[in-house]
Every structure is written in C-alpha cells, then in structure tokens.
Motif scaffolding. Structure first.
Motif, PDB file in Angstrom:
ATOM      1  N   GLN A  57       0.815  -1.213   0.000  1.00 39.71           N
ATOM      2  CA  GLN A  57       0.000   0.000   0.000  1.00 39.71           C
ATOM      3  C   GLN A  57       0.853   1.268   0.000  1.00 39.71           C
ATOM      4  OE1 GLN A  57      -3.160   0.003   2.855  1.00 39.71           O
ATOM      5  NE2 GLN A  57      -3.383   2.233   2.839  1.00 39.71           N
ATOM      6  N   SER A  58       2.015   1.230   0.695  1.00 34.84           N
ATOM      7  CA  SER A  58       2.866   2.419   0.755  1.00 34.84           C
ATOM      8  C   SER A  58       3.368   2.820  -0.633  1.00 34.84           C
ATOM      9  CB  SER A  58       4.041   2.180   1.702  1.00 34.84           C
ATOM     10  OG  SER A  58       4.821   1.078   1.257  1.00 34.84           O
ATOM     11  N   ASN A  59       3.597   1.828  -1.492  1.00 35.73           N
ATOM     12  CA  ASN A  59       4.035   2.146  -2.855  1.00 35.73           C
ATOM     13  C   ASN A  59       2.944   2.858  -3.637  1.00 35.73           C
ATOM     14  OD1 ASN A  59       6.604   1.149  -2.619  1.00 35.73           O
ATOM     15  ND2 ASN A  59       6.150  -0.850  -3.529  1.00 35.73           N
ATOM     16  N   VAL A  60       1.720   2.370  -3.490  1.00 33.46           N
ATOM     17  CA  VAL A  60       0.600   3.011  -4.181  1.00 33.46           C
ATOM     18  C   VAL A  60       0.432   4.440  -3.678  1.00 33.46           C
ATOM     19  CG1 VAL A  60      -1.897   2.970  -4.552  1.00 33.46           C
ATOM     20  CG2 VAL A  60      -0.587   0.839  -4.636  1.00 33.46           C
ATOM     21  N   SER A  61       0.470   4.635  -2.380  1.00 29.49           N
ATOM     22  CA  SER A  61       0.335   5.978  -1.804  1.00 29.49           C
ATOM     23  C   SER A  61       1.440   6.894  -2.308  1.00 29.49           C
ATOM     24  CB  SER A  61       0.382   5.898  -0.277  1.00 29.49           C
ATOM     25  OG  SER A  61      -0.676   5.114   0.214  1.00 29.49           O
ATOM     26  N   SER A  62       2.664   6.365  -2.370  1.00 29.27           N
ATOM     27  CA  SER A  62       3.792   7.168  -2.837  1.00 29.27           C
ATOM     28  C   SER A  62       3.637   7.544  -4.303  1.00 29.27           C
ATOM     29  CB  SER A  62       5.091   6.388  -2.625  1.00 29.27           C
ATOM     30  OG  SER A  62       6.187   7.075  -3.166  1.00 29.27           O
ATOM     31  N   HIS A  63       3.211   6.593  -5.141  1.00 30.90           N
ATOM     32  CA  HIS A  63       3.041   6.870  -6.566  1.00 30.90           C
ATOM     33  C   HIS A  63       1.970   7.934  -6.790  1.00 30.90           C
ATOM     34  CE1 HIS A  63       5.785   3.755  -7.235  1.00 30.90           C
ATOM     35  NE2 HIS A  63       4.971   2.734  -7.465  1.00 30.90           N
ATOM     36  N   ILE A  64       0.863   7.828  -6.069  1.00 31.24           N
ATOM     37  CA  ILE A  64      -0.209   8.805  -6.223  1.00 31.24           C
ATOM     38  C   ILE A  64       0.265  10.183  -5.775  1.00 31.24           C
ATOM     39  CG2 ILE A  64      -2.523   9.484  -5.470  1.00 31.24           C
ATOM     40  CD1 ILE A  64      -2.574   7.148  -7.362  1.00 31.24           C
ATOM     41  N   ALA A  65       0.955  10.237  -4.650  1.00 33.69           N
ATOM     42  CA  ALA A  65       1.452  11.512  -4.127  1.00 33.69           C
ATOM     43  C   ALA A  65       2.410  12.174  -5.118  1.00 33.69           C
ATOM     44  CB  ALA A  65       2.126  11.293  -2.781  1.00 33.69           C
ATOM     45  N   LYS A  66       3.316  11.391  -5.703  1.00 35.04           N
ATOM     46  CA  LYS A  66       4.265  11.944  -6.665  1.00 35.04           C
ATOM     47  C   LYS A  66       3.559  12.436  -7.922  1.00 35.04           C
ATOM     48  CE  LYS A  66       8.208   9.215  -5.069  1.00 35.04           C
ATOM     49  NZ  LYS A  66       9.138   8.083  -5.359  1.00 35.04           N
ATOM     50  N   LEU A  67       2.532  11.705  -8.340  1.00 35.66           N
ATOM     51  CA  LEU A  67       1.770  12.123  -9.519  1.00 35.66           C
ATOM     52  C   LEU A  67       1.033  13.431  -9.244  1.00 35.66           C
ATOM     53  CD1 LEU A  67       0.856  11.414 -12.404  1.00 35.66           C
ATOM     54  CD2 LEU A  67      -1.016  10.078 -11.401  1.00 35.66           C
ATOM     55  N   GLU A  68       0.446  13.533  -8.056  1.00 36.36           N
ATOM     56  CA  GLU A  68      -0.245  14.762  -7.674  1.00 36.36           C
ATOM     57  C   GLU A  68       0.720  15.941  -7.593  1.00 36.36           C
ATOM     58  OE1 GLU A  68      -4.047  13.165  -5.065  1.00 36.36           O
ATOM     59  OE2 GLU A  68      -2.089  13.338  -4.069  1.00 36.36           O
ATOM     60  N   GLU A  69       1.898  15.681  -7.068  1.00 32.10           N
ATOM     61  CA  GLU A  69       2.904  16.746  -6.967  1.00 32.10           C
ATOM     62  C   GLU A  69       3.333  17.201  -8.356  1.00 32.10           C
ATOM     63  OE1 GLU A  69       7.368  17.511  -5.058  1.00 32.10           O
ATOM     64  OE2 GLU A  69       6.351  15.581  -4.794  1.00 32.10           O
ATOM     65  N   GLU A  70       3.530  16.263  -9.244  1.00 34.57           N
ATOM     66  CA  GLU A  70       3.966  16.598 -10.592  1.00 34.57           C
ATOM     67  C   GLU A  70       2.918  17.380 -11.361  1.00 34.57           C
ATOM     68  OE1 GLU A  70       5.856  14.266 -14.483  1.00 34.57           O
ATOM     69  OE2 GLU A  70       5.780  13.310 -12.514  1.00 34.57           O
ATOM     70  N   LEU A  71       1.637  17.024 -11.139  1.00 42.16           N
ATOM     71  CA  LEU A  71       0.555  17.685 -11.865  1.00 42.16           C
ATOM     72  C   LEU A  71      -0.003  18.896 -11.119  1.00 42.16           C
ATOM     73  CD1 LEU A  71      -1.376  14.547 -13.181  1.00 42.16           C
ATOM     74  CD2 LEU A  71       0.116  16.073 -14.485  1.00 42.16           C
ATOM     75  N   GLY A  72       0.348  19.027  -9.848  1.00 42.30           N
ATOM     76  CA  GLY A  72      -0.121  20.173  -9.082  1.00 42.30           C
ATOM     77  C   GLY A  72      -1.603  20.143  -8.782  1.00 42.30           C
ATOM     78  N   ALA A  73      -2.148  18.957  -8.542  1.00 43.23           N
ATOM     79  CA  ALA A  73      -3.582  18.834  -8.259  1.00 43.23           C
ATOM     80  C   ALA A  73      -3.833  17.593  -7.431  1.00 43.23           C
ATOM     81  CB  ALA A  73      -4.385  18.748  -9.558  1.00 43.23           C
ATOM     82  N   VAL A  74      -4.887  17.629  -6.609  1.00 42.24           N
ATOM     83  CA  VAL A  74      -5.322  16.457  -5.855  1.00 42.24           C
ATOM     84  C   VAL A  74      -6.122  15.566  -6.795  1.00 42.24           C
ATOM     85  CG1 VAL A  74      -6.702  15.623  -3.919  1.00 42.24           C
ATOM     86  CG2 VAL A  74      -5.362  17.728  -3.680  1.00 42.24           C
ATOM     87  N   LEU A  75      -5.707  14.312  -6.920  1.00 40.07           N
ATOM     88  CA  LEU A  75      -6.342  13.394  -7.863  1.00 40.07           C
ATOM     89  C   LEU A  75      -7.251  12.377  -7.194  1.00 40.07           C
ATOM     90  CD1 LEU A  75      -3.238  12.650 -10.132  1.00 40.07           C
ATOM     91  CD2 LEU A  75      -4.940  14.464 -10.370  1.00 40.07           C
ATOM     92  N   VAL A  76      -7.020  12.106  -5.895  1.00 37.97           N
ATOM     93  CA  VAL A  76      -7.814  11.114  -5.175  1.00 37.97           C
ATOM     94  C   VAL A  76      -8.348  11.750  -3.900  1.00 37.97           C
ATOM     95  CG1 VAL A  76      -7.835   8.863  -4.039  1.00 37.97           C
ATOM     96  CG2 VAL A  76      -6.418   9.220  -6.073  1.00 37.97           C
TER      97      VAL A  76
END
Length: 305
Positions: A29-48
C-alpha cells in the motif's frame, strides 16, 4: 512521468481503496500511496479524495488519458510483434445490437481464418455508449449508427439499411397488409420509436418534417431489438431497420410495411481521430469491410458502402 504512477491511479479508480489497489498491482500500500502523491505533486492537483477513495474531477481527467496511453502502449507492442512475424494481439470491437446478430458470426469466422492469433473482444451496446467507450480508449473501433457528431471520432460508411414498420395483428396499420405507407398515414397512430437524441430518430423525424408531419410516440426506447420485440408481441407498431426481423423467426401475426420517402439507416465504422490503429485493430477493420461486402449480397434491404 513514470507509468507506474498512472497505473497506481487506475488501480485506485478500479478498486476504490489503496489497499485493494496494492493487491491488484502485487505491491504494498505504501508504494501506491507514494506513486499517487508523486503524480499529484507533478501535476499540481489532488487526484484522489482520500476520505471516500474516489477520484476527484482532476483525477478523472488523468484517468481518461491514462487509458489512452495504456492502449497506445499495447498497440505499439502488437505493431512491433506483427512486423516481425504475423499479426497478433487483442482487438476490442463495439457493435450496435441489430447488425451484431448477422454480421458478427461471419466476421469472427473470417478473422480467425485470416488472423488466428488476433483475439477479438466484442461489446454489444448502443451508439451513445459505444462512442463514449471508444473515446476513452476502451474500444479500438465500433460499428455505430451514423452520423456521429463527435470531435474526437471519425467515421467511414459501412452499409445502409431500409426501415420498415412492424404492425402487430389487430392494429389499424396491420389491416393494410404488407405494402408501402406514407407519413400521413403514420401520423394517425402512436408509434414505438427511439429516443430523440439518437441518429435513427433524428433521421426519421427529419424525413417526417419534410412532409410537415410530427410523429407521435407510444414509447421511446433506446434499443432496436427491444423495440422490435414489443411490436412482435403486440404492444404497438414500430419503425425499425429491416434486419431487426430475425431470419429464423417464423412469420408471426404481424405485418411489415415500407415507408415512402424515408431514407435508409446509415451505419458506420468509428475510430478515434487521434492516434493510429494497432495492427490487430487494422486487421479487424479490413476483415469487417470484406465480410460486409459479402454478407450484403445475401440480405435484402442491406447495401454495403
């Protein structure tokens, strides 16, 4: 942007929870959380939305693009494999219900004969649903009612088909017998028709309007086979394509009338405007056109494009 980030978002969208997404991806689960967080940071938006486990509107936009990207990657692999040997891979085809009944059997047989290693998945649905799935990358191509007004899709004519009126026994139209009727005669009765926004209903209403007539509806049904079935069972008369009458159906207690000055139904093959078809999808497209030309010679009321 790492593709693993996009896969994590797609898994969360499909499974609703980070833990379930992790199991589906065979990770923690920590990997999924990390991937989502990095994607949100890169795009500058909350996705989930973590509170409910669903995607935000921004997340839905990214998910739609993710499906297209994954589709292109799968197509790329299939293209390269097909260049080095023979055509192989998956194709996802959508088709509206009535043609599916008589077009799919010879299409699937011919596709298997010509391209044994192409695996076809077929979805039977309405034009509206199929165009949405095609746009989202969940389908490679789709057989739909035309015209299709969609900036993301392009269509090519596949065939035209005559319309008929199925009039159940006991109805005033059935008393006329199997003959041609005019819109002025149909105006006197309530009919089973498709929904107003559908391509078929637009065509029928436009033809009636040219005679200064507005048809009255007994019910509006988004499904040709359902519409025809209700007419067969006596619920009311229906305007439907001629192949909605199955060839194996024993002639029941109903009449079939043609309609004067009603143009034929137009059916087209739709693909996405952007990108290119994979080798398996292109093979399926070519086989579909070949089979359509052959089948049209045997079915009255059908003309291949």
């Amino acid at each position: 942007m790492d593709l693993k980030y996009l896969d994590a978002l797609a898994a969360v969208a499909a499974h609703g929870r980070f833990s379930a997404a992790a199991r589906a991806l065979h990770t923690v689960q920590s990997n999924v959380s990390s991937h989502i967080a990095k994607l949100e940071e890169e795009l500058g938006a909350v996705l989930v939305d973590r509170a409910v486990g669903s995607l935000t509107p921004e997340g839905e936009v990214v998910l739609a693009r993710t499906k297209r990207i994954n589709g292109e990657i799968a197509s790329m692999r299939a293209d390269v494999a097909s260049m080095t040997s023979h055509v192989t891979g998956d194709v996802h085809l959508g088709i509206i219900g009535t043609p599916g009944r008589w077009l799919l059997p010879p299409f699937l047989d011919e596709l298997r004969r010509r391209h044994r290693d192409v695996n076809a998945t077929v979805l039977d649905s309405t034009t509206l649903a199929l165009t949405r799935l095609l746009e989202g990358g969940e389908l490679d191509l789709a057989v739909v009612n035309a015209p299709v007004d969609h900036e993301e899709l392009v269509t090519t004519a596949l065939f035209t088909e005559e319309f008929v009126v199925i009039a159940p026994a006991g109805h005033a139209l059935a008393v006329l017998g199997d003959r041609e009727v005019h819109f002025s005669e149909l105006e006197q009765h309530e009919l089973l028709l498709g929904p107003p926004e559908s391509a078929m209903r637009t065509l029928i209403d436009s033809a009636a309007a040219r005679h200064g007539i507005t048809l009255r509806t007994l019910a509006q049904l988004d499904g040709i086979r359902l519409t025809a079935t209700l007419a067969f069972q006596g619920y009311g008369p229906a305007i439907v394509p001629i192949t909605s009458i199955p060839v194996w159906t024993d002639r029941g207690d109903w009449s079939v009338l043609t309609v004067a000055d009603l143009p034929p139904r137009q059916v087209a093959l739709a693909i996405r405007r952007r990108g290119m078809l994979s080798a398996p999808a292109a093979a399926a497209r070519d086989v579909l056109r070949i089979v359509m030309r052959s089948v049209s010679r045997r079915i009255p009321g059908i003309t291949a494009a």
